[in-house]
Design an enzyme around this catalytic site. Structure first.
Site, PDB file in Angstrom:
ATOM      1  N   ASP A 341       0.876  -1.223   0.234  1.00  0.00           N
ATOM      2  CA  ASP A 341       0.080  -0.154  -0.035  1.00  0.00           C
ATOM      3  C   ASP A 341       0.992   1.313   0.069  1.00  0.00           C
ATOM      4  O   ASP A 341       1.900   1.104   0.346  1.00  0.00           O
ATOM      5  CB  ASP A 341      -0.716   0.089   1.317  1.00  0.00           C
ATOM      6  CG  ASP A 341      -2.013  -0.893   1.227  1.00  0.00           C
ATOM      7  OD1 ASP A 341      -2.046  -1.618   0.264  1.00  0.00           O
ATOM      8  OD2 ASP A 341      -2.694  -0.904   2.216  1.00  0.00           O
ATOM      9  N   ASP A 645      -5.160  -3.571   4.583  1.00  0.00           N
ATOM     10  CA  ASP A 645      -5.654  -3.430   5.848  1.00  0.00           C
ATOM     11  C   ASP A 645      -7.236  -3.294   5.857  1.00  0.00           C
ATOM     12  O   ASP A 645      -7.935  -3.495   7.297  1.00  0.00           O
ATOM     13  CB  ASP A 645      -5.251  -1.860   6.319  1.00  0.00           C
ATOM     14  CG  ASP A 645      -5.453  -0.702   5.129  1.00  0.00           C
ATOM     15  OD1 ASP A 645      -6.221  -1.147   4.351  1.00  0.00           O
ATOM     16  OD2 ASP A 645      -4.809   0.135   5.068  1.00  0.00           O
ATOM     17  N   ASP A 649      -9.576  -6.553   1.848  1.00  0.00           N
ATOM     18  CA  ASP A 649      -8.193  -6.949   1.679  1.00  0.00           C
ATOM     19  C   ASP A 649      -8.032  -8.664   2.062  1.00  0.00           C
ATOM     20  O   ASP A 649      -6.879  -9.055   1.398  1.00  0.00           O
ATOM     21  CB  ASP A 649      -7.133  -6.238   2.251  1.00  0.00           C
ATOM     22  CG  ASP A 649      -7.028  -4.749   1.404  1.00  0.00           C
ATOM     23  OD1 ASP A 649      -7.398  -4.666   0.237  1.00  0.00           O
ATOM     24  OD2 ASP A 649      -6.625  -3.841   2.077  1.00  0.00           O
TER      25      ASP A 649
END
Ligand code: ATP
Length: 913
Positions: A341, A645, A649
C-alpha cells in the site's frame, strides 16, 4: 416486558440472556449509558466490579507434566531400552550415562519448549484486540480488555466485535457470525427488539463478541464482557498461533526420525551379523551397536532448530513484525515481489493541505503538520480566505463532511481519525473555521461514511437558517461525474469539467493526494441519506491537494529490497499521477508505465499476467484488483508478499505467500487473514522482516552443516572400528558426552548468528530449493571424514606408540570436541572466509560457547569423577598439542575448501550462502 425490565434493574449484574428483547432506550437506561459514553470514573468502578473483558487463559500444562511429556519420544525410548540392557549386562556406568543423557535431553527439550512458548506469548500480547469507544464525549481507541458494560462501542467494517453489544444505531450493518452460529453468510443487523426466546441467529439487535463486521457501521452498548459473553472467547485471532513449527522444521523432524530408524535398523543388523557371523560376544557387540546408534543420531537437532526459529520470531517482533503464522518466517526469505500500500506504509500518513483549487482561484497554503498555523497565498499575495466565498465554502465543506477530530494536547496537535480528514480540519482552522460533530452550527442529520470502494463520503446537514445541504468529498473523478455546476466568488455557473481535470492532473503530478469537495442544497429523497441522493446536480466547490511525504526509511528499504532481487510494487487507491509522482520519489516504477484499477479490470488473466511483472505502480486499485494481481504474479512463479488493511483485503492477504497486515490502521479481519502484522505499519519493517527471514533460514542451514558432520565423524569412527575389528575408539558414554554436552552447547550459538553482511544483496532463495543440496551433502561428508581422520588417526597413532587404551580414547574424544570448537567458527559462514576479525569474533555467543566447552573438556579429561564415569584419563601437554593440531587441521582444510568452492564457476549459480 416489565418483568424483563426488573431483571435488568441494576447495571452491576446484568443477566445476559434477554438484552435482545429490550428496546435500545431501555438498554441505555438500564446500563446508565449516556449518549456521550461513560465517564472515566464510571469506567473505573465498572471495571473493578466486572473485571477485564478477557477470558481466563486456557489452562496450561503444569511444568511437571510438561517435563514428563518430554520423555515421550522415540529416541529416548530407545536410549532407555539400551540403558535397561546395559544394566542387565552389568555395565553400570554406561547405564548411568545413558540415563543421564535421557534426562539432559528432556531438560533441553523442556527449556526449548519454554523459549518457544515465551516467543509465542510475546506475540500474543502484541496482538491483543482493540475497540473504538465513546467515553466522556470523545472517541477513543482502547484495548478491548478495558471494555465495561454500558460502554458505547463504534463498529466499522473489518472489526471483530469486542464484547456482546446491544445495537442502538445501525447503518447497513452486516455481520458474519460464523464464529458463533456456524453460518458463514453475513446477516443484516438493525436495532429492533425481538422475542425473548428468539434463537441467537435471529437476534438482529445484537452484535456478539467474536463475530466479524463485514459491512456498514453501528454503535452498540456493551451488555456483557469477558466470560459472560455468548461466545465466551474473543481471542480467535490467536488461533493460528498454536505451536512453533514450520514446513522446514517438520521436514527436519521427519528427516531426524527416518535417520534414527534407519540407524537403529542398521545397528540391529550389525549386531546380528557380528554375533552370528563373526561370532563376537553379544555383550561386546551390543556396546558396539549402542555406540553406533548414539554416534549417528543427531540428538540435539530438532530442539536447537526450534530455538533458532523462536529466536528469529522474537527478533522480528523486536523490529515490529509480528509473525502470526510461523511458516511465514521461511517464506519471507524467498519473497520475490512485495506489493505494498502507499498511504501510511510507504508514506508518513501525516497529511498537510498545500493547494486548494477553486473555479477561479489557485491557492497555496503554508504551514506543515497538524498545527493550524499558515497562510493562504494567491501568487505572491497573502489573502484572507473568508473574502473569497468559493474558497471559504470549500474549506467549510471539508470540515463539515468530516469524521476526524483535531486536538491540542499541550501544544502538540493531534488528529484522531483519518489523517486525510485531519488535514482538512487543519486547513479549515487556518481560515478560522472549526466545527465538531454534533455541534449546533451545521448539525449533521445523516452521513454515508467513506469506503475505499466508492471513494467518497457524504453528509446531510442543516445550516443556521434551517436549509438542508448535502456535502460530498472524495476522489475528483467521482465528484466530477455528479457535478453540474461550479462555485465562483460571484455565484455558481455550469461546470467546466475539462478545466477541473487539468487542474486535478496538475496537482496530482506534484505528488499531492487529491480530494474534491462538492455540495448541493437539497433534502435527501428518503428519511436517510442514500446513494441515490449523491448521483447528480451537485456544485463543485474545489480541489484539495495534500502532501503526504514518503518515509525516509521506506526509500532506503525499497532500495535494499531492489538490491536483494525483490521487486517492490505500489498498489494504491490514490490518483494515478499522485501514485506515479510518489512512486518516483521512492524509486518505485521509475521509467515504467503506471496503470489504474479500471485498466486492470479490462484485462483478462493472461493479459494481466503479462503486465503484472512489467508495471510497478497500480493506482485507483481496489481489493479485488489486489487479489487478481497476487494470482497473476504467482502464476508467473513469483513468491508474493502483499500488504492490506481493509476487510476486503482479506482474500488477497490469504492468497499471498506472505500476507502482511497493518497493526495500527488494519482491521481485525485483515490481521486475521495475514501471516505477519506490522506493529508500526511501516514498509521498512517488511524489508527488515525479509532480512530476518533470510537470516533464520541461513542459521538453520548453518546449524545443520555444523551438527551433522560431528555425528558423521563419530559414526565413521565406529564403523571403521567394526569393519576393521578394532577396539572401539569411542565408548557409547563418550559419544553421548560429545553429542549431548559439547555439540548442543556449541551448536546453539549459531541460533544467535547475526544476518550476513551481504544477505540483502543476494537473490531470493528459489522456493522449494531442498535444504540438503548436493553441495551440503558434500560438505557434511568432507567434514565427517576430516573429523574421523583426526580422531581415528590420533587413536591409532597413540595405540601404536604404546599409549594406554584410555589415553588413546581420551585423545580421540578431545580431538572431536576441539575440532568441533574450531568448526563452529568455520560454520559461521557457509562460503565466506572466517579468517578475519569479523569471522573469528563476530558472534560473541559462539566465543562464549567455545569458552564454556574448554572447562567442560578439561573436567572430562582430568577430574577423577569424570574419569570414573567416562573412562577418560589425564593428558600431558604434548598430547593436548596433538589434539589441538587435529582441530586446527579440520579448521584450515574446511577454510581451504571454501576458498576453492568460492572460485568454482558454478558457485554463483548455486546461490549458496
Ligand atoms: P493506499 O493506502 O491503498 O495506498 P489510499 O489510502 O490513498 O491508498 P484510499 O484510502 O482508498 O486509498 O483513498 C482513495 C481515494 O479516496 C483518495 O485518493 C481520495 O481521493 C479519496 N479519499 C480518501 N480518504 C477519504 C475520505 N476520508 N473521505 C473522502 N474521500 C477520501
Amino acid at each position: 416486558m416489565s418483568e424483563t425490565a426488573t431483571t435488568h434493574s441494576t447495571p452491576s449484574a446484568p443477566p445476559h440472556a434477554t438484552w435482545h428483547a429490550l428496546t435500545p432506550e431501555d438498554v441505555q437506561r438500564q446500563l446508565q449509558a449516556e449518549p456521550g459514553g461513560l465517564s472515566a470514573d464510571e469506567v473505573r468502578q465498572r471495571l473493578a466490579l466486572h473485571g477485564p473483558n478477557r477470558l481466563a487463559p486456557p489452562k496450561r500444562r503444569g511444568p511437571l507434566l510438561r517435563f514428563v511429556l518430554q520423555f515421550h519420544n522415540i529416541l529416548l525410548y530407545v536410549m532407555m531400552g539400551a540403558a535397561a540392557i546395559t544394566a542387565a549386562l552389568g555395565h553400570w556406568v554406561d547405564t548411568g550415562v545413558l540415563l543421564a543423557a535421557v534426562v539432559v535431553n528432556a531438560i533441553i527439550g523442556f527449556i526449548q519448549e519454554g523459549k518457544a512458548e515465551a516467543a509465542l506469548e510475546a506475540i500474543r500480547s502484541m496482538l491483543s484486540p482493540h475497540a473504538t469507544v465513546l467515553r466522556d464525549g470523545r472517541r477513543l481507541d482502547i484495548d478491548a480488555s478495558d471494555l465495561v458494560p454500558g460502554d458505547r462501542v463504534l463498529l466499522a467494517p473489518g472489526d471483530r466485535v469486542p464484547a456482546d453489544l446491544r445495537l442502538v444505531e445501525v447503518r447497513d450493518l452486516r455481520v458474519e457470525e460464523a464464529a458463533l452460529t456456524g453460518e458463514s453468510l453475513p446477516v443484516d443487523k438493525d436495532t429492533r427488539a425481538v422475542a425473548a426466546d428468539a434463537p441467537l441467529g435471529d437476534r438482529a439487535g445484537m452484535a456478539y463478541s467474536g463475530t466479524l463486521v463485514v459491512y456498514g457501521q453501528a454503535t452498540g452498548i456493551v451488555v456483557a464482557t469477558g466470560s459472560r459473553t455468548e461466545l465466551g472467547q474473543i481471542n480467535r485471532m490467536l488461533a493460528g498461533i498454536r505451536n512453533i513449527s514450520t514446513p522446514l522444521l517438520r521436514q527436519i523432524d521427519r528427516f531426524g526420525r527416518i535417520l534414527a530408524l534407519t540407524i537403529l535398523a542398521l545397528a540391529a543388523a550389525t549386531f546380528v551379523l557380528g554375533v552370528l557371523w563373526r561370532e563376537h560376544a553379544p555383550a561386546e557387540m551390543f556396546m558396539m551397536v549402542v555406540a553406533l546408534a548414539a554416534s549417528a543420531i543427531p540428538e540435539g537437532l530438532p530442539a536447537i532448530m526450534t530455538v533458532t526459529l523462536a529466536l528469529g520470531v522474537q527478533r522480528m517482533a523486536r523490529r515490529h513484525a509480528i509473525v502470526r503464522r510461523l511458516p511465514a518466517v521461511e517464506t519471507l526469505g524467498s519473497v520475490t515481489v512485495i506489493c505494498s500500500d502507499k498511504t501510511g506504509t510507504l508514506t508518513r500518513n501525516e497529511m498537510t493541505v498545500q493547494r486548494v483549487v477553486c473555479a477561479e482561484l489557485d491557492v497555496n497554503v503554508s504551514g506543515v503538520g497538524y498545527e493550524p498555523v499558515g497562510d493562504f497565498n494567491i501568487g505572491p499575495h497573502v489573502v484572507d480566505a473568508n473574502r473569497h466565498p468559493s474558497l471559504s465554502l470549500a474549506l467549510r465543506a471539508g470540515v463539515i463532511c468530516n469524521d476526524a477530530q483535531l486536538r491540542d494536547d499541550n501544544g502538540v496537535w493531534q488528529v484522531v481519525g483519518d489523517p486525510t480528514e485531519g488535514a482538512l480540519l487543519v486547513v479549515g482552522q487556518k481560515s478560522g473555521f472549526t466545527q465538531h460533530i454534533g455541534s449546533a452550527e451545521w448539525p449533521r442529520l445523516d452521513s454515508i461514511p467513506f469506503e475505499s470502494q466508492h471513494r467518497f463520503m457524504a453528509t446531510w446537514n442543516r445550516d443556521a437558517d434551517g436549509q438542508s445541504w448535502i456535502f460530498v468529498k472524495g476522489a475528483p473523478e467521482r465528484l466530477l461525474d455528479i457535478c453540474s455546476f461550479e462555485c465562483t466568488d460571484a455565484g455558481d455557473r455550469p461546470i467546466e469539467v475539462d478545466t477541473w481535470r487539468r487542474m486535478a492532473n496538475d496537482t496530482a503530478a506534484r505528488g499531492l493526494r487529491l480530494l474534491g469537495l462538492a455540495c448541493k442544497r437539497a433534502e435527501p429523497a428518503g428519511a436517510q441519506l442514500g446513494f441515490s441522493d449523491v448521483e447528480h446536480g451537485f456544485m463543485m466547490l474545489g480541489l484539495v491537494g495534500i502532501v503526504d511525504p514518503p518515509r525516509e526509511e521506506a526509500i532506503r528499504a525499497v532500495q535494499e529490497c531492489q538490491r536483494a532481487g525483490i521487486r517492490v510494487k505500489m498498489i494504491t487507491g490514490d490518483h494515478v499521477e499522485t501514485a506515479r509522482a510518489i512512486g518516483a520519489q521512492l524509486g518505485i516504477g521509475v521509467g515504467k508505465p503506471a496503470i489504474t484499477g479500471a485498466e486492470v479490470a479490462l484485462m483478462d488473466d493472461a493479459a494481466l499476467r503479462r503486465v503484472a511483472m512489467e508495471v510497478d505502480v497500480f493506482a485507483r486499485a481496489s481489493p479485488e484488483h489486489k487479489l487478481r494481481l497476487v494470482q497473476a504474479l504467482q502464476e508467473d512463479g513469483q513468491v508474493v508478499a502483499m500488504t492490506g488493511d481493509g476487510v476486503n483485503d482479506a482474500p488477497a492477504l490469504k492468497r499471498a505467500d506472505v500476507g502482511v497486515a497493518m497493526g495500527n490502521k488494519g482491521t481485525d479481519a485483515a490481521k486475521e487473514a495475514s501471516d505477519v502484522v506490522l506493529a508500526n505499519d511501516n514498509f521498512a519493517t517488511i524489508a527488515a522482516a525479509v532480512r530476518e527471514g533470510r537470516a533464520v533460514y541461513d542459521n538453520l542451514k548453518k546449524f545443520i552443516l555444523f551438527m551433522l558432520p560431528t555425528n558423521g565423524g563419530e559414526a565413521l569412527v565406529v564403523i571403521a572400528a567394526i569393519m576393521f575389528e578394532l577396539t572401539l575408539p569411542l565408548t557409547p558414554a563418550q559419544i553421548l558426552w560429545i553429542n549431548m554436552v559439547t555439540s548442543s552447547t556449541l551448536g546453539l550459538a549459531l541460533a544467535f548468528e547475526p544476518a550476513e553482511d551481504g544477505i540483502m544483496r543476494r537473490r531470493p532463495r528459489p522456493p522449494g530449493q531442498p535444504l540438503l543440496s548436493g553441495f551440503f551433502v558434500w560438505r557434511v561428508v568432507l567434514v565427517s571424514v576430516l573429523m574421523m581422520s583426526g580422531a581415528l588417526g590420533l587413536f591409532l597413532w597413540e595405540l601404536s606408540h604404546g599409549s594406554s587404551l584410555e589415553t588413546a580414547r581420551t585423545m580421540a574424544v578431545n580431538a572431536i570436541v576441539v575440532a568441533e570448537m574450531f568448526y563452529l567458527l568455520n560454520s559461521r559462514h557457509v562460503l565466506a572466509s572466517v579468517l578475519n576479525r569479523e569471522g573469528l569474533t563476530g558472534n560473541r555467543v559462539a566465543l562464549l560457547a567455545i569458552a564454556a566447552c574448554v572447562p567442560l573438556q578439561l573436567a572430562f579429561t582430568h577430574l577423577p569423577v569424570m574419569q570414573g564415569i567416562f573412562g577418560s584419563t589425564d593428558l600431558h601437554l604434548a598430547e593436548w598439542l596433538k589434539v589441538l593440531g587435529a582441530g586446527l587441521m579440520v579448521f584450515f582444510i574446511a577454510e581451504f575448501e571454501k576458498f576453492v568452492i568460492r572460485r568454482l564457476p558454478i558457485t554463483a549459480k548455486l546461490a549458496v550462502v
